[in-house]
Design a protein around this motif. Structure first.
Motif, PDB file in Angstrom:
ATOM      1  N   HIS A  76      76.547  51.513  77.411  1.00 48.95           N
ATOM      2  CA  HIS A  76      75.244  51.337  78.018  1.00 48.95           C
ATOM      3  C   HIS A  76      75.310  50.439  79.248  1.00 48.95           C
ATOM      4  O   HIS A  76      76.094  49.507  79.300  1.00 48.95           O
ATOM      5  CB  HIS A  76      74.291  50.725  76.991  1.00 48.95           C
ATOM      6  CG  HIS A  76      72.873  50.985  77.296  1.00 48.95           C
ATOM      7  ND1 HIS A  76      72.170  50.243  78.196  1.00 48.95           N
ATOM      8  CD2 HIS A  76      72.034  51.942  76.842  1.00 48.95           C
ATOM      9  CE1 HIS A  76      70.947  50.720  78.272  1.00 48.95           C
ATOM     10  NE2 HIS A  76      70.838  51.729  77.451  1.00 48.95           N
ATOM     11  N   ARG A 114      68.863  37.732  65.506  1.00 49.08           N
ATOM     12  CA  ARG A 114      67.447  37.329  65.427  1.00 49.08           C
ATOM     13  C   ARG A 114      67.311  35.833  65.721  1.00 49.08           C
ATOM     14  O   ARG A 114      66.370  35.412  66.400  1.00 49.08           O
ATOM     15  CB  ARG A 114      66.878  37.661  64.049  1.00 49.08           C
ATOM     16  CG  ARG A 114      66.514  39.124  63.928  1.00 49.08           C
ATOM     17  CD  ARG A 114      65.876  39.461  62.593  1.00 49.08           C
ATOM     18  NE  ARG A 114      65.465  40.869  62.616  1.00 49.08           N
ATOM     19  CZ  ARG A 114      65.535  41.695  61.586  1.00 49.08           C
ATOM     20  NH1 ARG A 114      65.964  41.267  60.415  1.00 49.08           N
ATOM     21  NH2 ARG A 114      65.152  42.950  61.708  1.00 49.08           N
ATOM     22  N   LEU A 173      67.926  35.274  69.564  1.00 45.88           N
ATOM     23  CA  LEU A 173      66.803  35.768  70.354  1.00 45.88           C
ATOM     24  C   LEU A 173      65.600  34.831  70.216  1.00 45.88           C
ATOM     25  O   LEU A 173      64.930  34.522  71.197  1.00 45.88           O
ATOM     26  CB  LEU A 173      66.449  37.174  69.861  1.00 45.88           C
ATOM     27  CG  LEU A 173      65.703  38.106  70.797  1.00 45.88           C
ATOM     28  CD1 LEU A 173      66.363  38.174  72.162  1.00 45.88           C
ATOM     29  CD2 LEU A 173      65.637  39.504  70.186  1.00 45.88           C
ATOM     30  N   ARG A 208      63.960  32.777  73.281  1.00 44.50           N
ATOM     31  CA  ARG A 208      62.539  32.921  73.632  1.00 44.50           C
ATOM     32  C   ARG A 208      61.833  31.577  73.584  1.00 44.50           C
ATOM     33  O   ARG A 208      60.949  31.306  74.395  1.00 44.50           O
ATOM     34  CB  ARG A 208      61.875  33.915  72.685  1.00 44.50           C
ATOM     35  CG  ARG A 208      62.216  35.355  73.053  1.00 44.50           C
ATOM     36  CD  ARG A 208      61.765  36.330  72.008  1.00 44.50           C
ATOM     37  NE  ARG A 208      61.923  37.715  72.459  1.00 44.50           N
ATOM     38  CZ  ARG A 208      61.839  38.771  71.662  1.00 44.50           C
ATOM     39  NH1 ARG A 208      61.587  38.608  70.369  1.00 44.50           N
ATOM     40  NH2 ARG A 208      61.996  39.993  72.128  1.00 44.50           N
ATOM     41  N   LYS A 261      67.143  41.574  76.810  1.00 46.06           N
ATOM     42  CA  LYS A 261      67.246  43.017  76.546  1.00 46.06           C
ATOM     43  C   LYS A 261      68.555  43.315  75.834  1.00 46.06           C
ATOM     44  O   LYS A 261      68.612  44.096  74.883  1.00 46.06           O
ATOM     45  CB  LYS A 261      67.147  43.776  77.881  1.00 46.06           C
ATOM     46  CG  LYS A 261      67.201  45.305  77.768  1.00 46.06           C
ATOM     47  CD  LYS A 261      65.837  45.879  77.430  1.00 46.06           C
ATOM     48  CE  LYS A 261      65.876  47.354  77.076  1.00 46.06           C
ATOM     49  NZ  LYS A 261      65.480  48.261  78.138  1.00 46.06           N
ATOM     50  N   GLY A 319      68.533  42.282  72.227  1.00 45.41           N
ATOM     51  CA  GLY A 319      67.687  43.229  71.503  1.00 45.41           C
ATOM     52  C   GLY A 319      68.405  44.545  71.235  1.00 45.41           C
ATOM     53  O   GLY A 319      68.361  45.084  70.130  1.00 45.41           O
ATOM     54  N   LEU A 320      69.104  45.053  72.251  1.00 43.88           N
ATOM     55  CA  LEU A 320      69.829  46.318  72.099  1.00 43.88           C
ATOM     56  C   LEU A 320      70.957  46.201  71.084  1.00 43.88           C
ATOM     57  O   LEU A 320      71.172  47.095  70.269  1.00 43.88           O
ATOM     58  CB  LEU A 320      70.435  46.731  73.448  1.00 43.88           C
ATOM     59  CG  LEU A 320      69.539  47.501  74.388  1.00 43.88           C
ATOM     60  CD1 LEU A 320      70.244  47.706  75.725  1.00 43.88           C
ATOM     61  CD2 LEU A 320      69.181  48.860  73.786  1.00 43.88           C
ATOM     62  N   LEU A 345      71.125  44.052  68.684  1.00 39.51           N
ATOM     63  CA  LEU A 345      70.482  43.900  67.379  1.00 39.51           C
ATOM     64  C   LEU A 345      70.143  45.283  66.795  1.00 39.51           C
ATOM     65  O   LEU A 345      70.434  45.575  65.638  1.00 39.51           O
ATOM     66  CB  LEU A 345      69.225  43.043  67.538  1.00 39.51           C
ATOM     67  CG  LEU A 345      68.510  42.541  66.284  1.00 39.51           C
ATOM     68  CD1 LEU A 345      67.692  41.292  66.625  1.00 39.51           C
ATOM     69  CD2 LEU A 345      67.590  43.570  65.665  1.00 39.51           C
ATOM     70  N   VAL A 346      69.560  46.133  67.638  1.00 37.63           N
ATOM     71  CA  VAL A 346      69.223  47.487  67.194  1.00 37.63           C
ATOM     72  C   VAL A 346      70.496  48.255  66.831  1.00 37.63           C
ATOM     73  O   VAL A 346      70.536  48.998  65.842  1.00 37.63           O
ATOM     74  CB  VAL A 346      68.414  48.228  68.286  1.00 37.63           C
ATOM     75  CG1 VAL A 346      68.393  49.725  68.043  1.00 37.63           C
ATOM     76  CG2 VAL A 346      66.996  47.683  68.336  1.00 37.63           C
ATOM     77  N   TYR A 379      71.467  47.092  63.495  1.00 32.45           N
ATOM     78  CA  TYR A 379      70.429  47.471  62.528  1.00 32.45           C
ATOM     79  C   TYR A 379      70.570  48.935  62.132  1.00 32.45           C
ATOM     80  O   TYR A 379      70.450  49.295  60.961  1.00 32.45           O
ATOM     81  CB  TYR A 379      69.044  47.204  63.136  1.00 32.45           C
ATOM     82  CG  TYR A 379      67.901  47.466  62.180  1.00 32.45           C
ATOM     83  CD1 TYR A 379      67.392  46.435  61.393  1.00 32.45           C
ATOM     84  CD2 TYR A 379      67.332  48.727  62.066  1.00 32.45           C
ATOM     85  CE1 TYR A 379      66.348  46.666  60.505  1.00 32.45           C
ATOM     86  CE2 TYR A 379      66.294  48.970  61.188  1.00 32.45           C
ATOM     87  CZ  TYR A 379      65.802  47.934  60.410  1.00 32.45           C
ATOM     88  OH  TYR A 379      64.775  48.169  59.536  1.00 32.45           O
ATOM     89  N   THR A 380      70.842  49.789  63.120  1.00 34.23           N
ATOM     90  CA  THR A 380      70.909  51.230  62.864  1.00 34.23           C
ATOM     91  C   THR A 380      72.305  51.677  62.434  1.00 34.23           C
ATOM     92  O   THR A 380      72.506  52.847  62.120  1.00 34.23           O
ATOM     93  CB  THR A 380      70.525  52.020  64.135  1.00 34.23           C
ATOM     94  OG1 THR A 380      71.390  51.597  65.202  1.00 34.23           O
ATOM     95  CG2 THR A 380      69.087  51.755  64.533  1.00 34.23           C
TER      96      THR A 380
END
Lengths: 292, 121
Positions: free
Chosen positions: A191, A234, A237, A241, A261, A264-265, A267-268, A271-272
């Motif tokens: 990515h 988590r 992040l 923040r 970003k 977050g990516l 993390l996803v 997660y997936t």
């Protein structure tokens, strides 16, 4: 030796490593835990991030088999959290740490840990003076291959790594390894966000690690811990923040947005199950091709 | 345009205290998500099925993370980047968010009638 990256070195270039880590120690200090550990923690209960990071460090020290008075090699040293624990808690006699990040090397040197040799060099260029009793490498393996290599070249690079660790360890010595792996997705995934943050790196598949280690190491223990990374990310992040205005002041709004970003990516991704997090304890095979 | 979330909130019939009920918050979130996705996917709001998964609509991880960030900005609280995977349709996501007391609290602060002017400002 400085930046000793030879032409054949399969690792990501020192420029690529520095691109990521030399954003500035202060920036990472804002959102990492106080030990500055920038890798997946090891969660056991409802502990905080700092404790979970220490759990992780202890897990690897334990599975490297290192004992008081022995010699440790760390490949990819981060900011020295593991070295500190090895010297001050385990009581190792000597620790060598290899890193490609100037900022991290300076940070570790400033900690003035006794009996620690921090080297700004790739494992590929490393020549130890004597054998090590244990080796730990936490999330450096991701930089041991580059996206421009063929699958065969990538595997050869990994084999050279395990062969080198085998040569550097005393008989019976162990290597404790932690690395992000491709799980559902393959090499074609690269990515643009990750390129902006981790240029020039490629992840291993678990089977490539197993194949590359064959004949050099037996796998004693393997854990896939992607859920641990979701929880770690988590925390990071949430910290970033909470300190957003300071972070923007430090590195600019664009860089903070890229990191937010990116975290977050990733993390996803965990997660997936697009990516996984492998922790592997390996024991040196002492009689290669000999008596069985 | 999908990002004009606060305008859809004006349709919310707040009770006398000015704080929207859980059902109204859920409905507002549904409206916001429909507008957001319609804009993102270049569909009309009426074409969107609230029970079809985001994945079936072709949302990739980058878009899902973007959605969580934009949603958090609109709601006024941090939203987990993986939320669209945990609750993968408009209906499920809106219900889960409205069930969350922290989300309702943030929403109430930002979108209650009393607080609305400052949110619009």
């Amino acid at each position: 030796m400085h930046n000793a990256v030879s032409h054949n070195d399969p690792c990501a270039s020192s420029e690529a490593i520095q691109f990521h880590y030399d954003v500035g120690n202060d920036f990472y200090q804002l959102w990492l835990d106080p030990t500055m550990t920038y890798s997946c923690a090891f969660w056991q209960g409802d502990e905080n991030l700092e404790t979970a990071q220490r759990n992780k460090i202890d897990w690897h020290l334990q599975h490297s088999g290192i004992q008081p008075g022995e010699r440790l090699l760390e490949i990819g040293g981060g900011w020295g959290g593991l070295l500190d624990r090895a010297i001050n808690h385990i009581g190792v006699k000597h620790a060598t740490s290899l890193t490609l990040s100037q900022a991290q090397a300076e940070w570790i040197r400033n900690r003035q840990l006794p009996n620690v040799d921090v080297r700004l060099e790739s494992w590929f260029a490393h020549t130890p003076d004597t054998l090590y009793d244990g080796i730990v490498s936490v999330e450096a393996f991701e930089a041991f291959a580059r996206p421009d290599q063929t699958d065969e070249e990538k595997l050869e690079g990994y084999k050279t790594f395990f062969q080198s660790c085998h040569r550097w360890l005393r008989p019976g010595g162990r290597l404790s390894l932690q690395t992000i792996t491709y799980e559902k997705l393959g090499r074609d995934w690269n990515h643009h966000i990750s390129e902006k943050v981790f240029p020039d790196e490629d992840l291993p598949h678990l089977e490539e690690i197993v194949t590359a280690a064959r004949g050099f190491f037996e796998i004693e223990l393997l854990r896939n811990d992607r859920a641990h990374y979701v929880r770690t990310l988590r925390c990071w992040l949430s910290n970033l923040r909470a300190k957003k205005s300071e972070a923007i002041e430090m590195v600019g709004a664009e860089k903070v947005a890229i990191y937010e970003k990116y975290l977050g990516l990733v993390l996803v991704g965990f997660y997936t199950g697009t990516m996984n997090l492998a922790r592997i304890s390996l024991r040196r095979i002492d009689s290669r091709g000999g008596w069985s | 345009m999908s990002l004009d979330g606060p305008h859809s909130v004006t349709k919310v019939n707040a009770d006398i205290s000015g704080i929207p009920s859980q059902g109204e918050i859920e409905q507002s979130i549904v409206e916001w998500l429909k507008n957001y996705l319609a804009d993102l996917l270049n569909l009309s709001v009426d074409e969107l099925d609230r029970s079809i998964t985001f994945q079936q609509y072709g949302l990739d991880s980058s878009a899902a993370v973007g959605l969580s960030g934009d949603l958090g900005m609109w709601l006024g609280c941090d939203i987990d980047p993986a939320i669209a995977y945990e609750f993968p349709s408009i209906n499920e996501l809106a219900k889960a968010l409205a069930d969350d007391a922290a989300v309702r609290n943030a929403f109430g602060k930002r979108h209650s009638i009393a607080g609305k002017e400052s949110a619009d400002a």
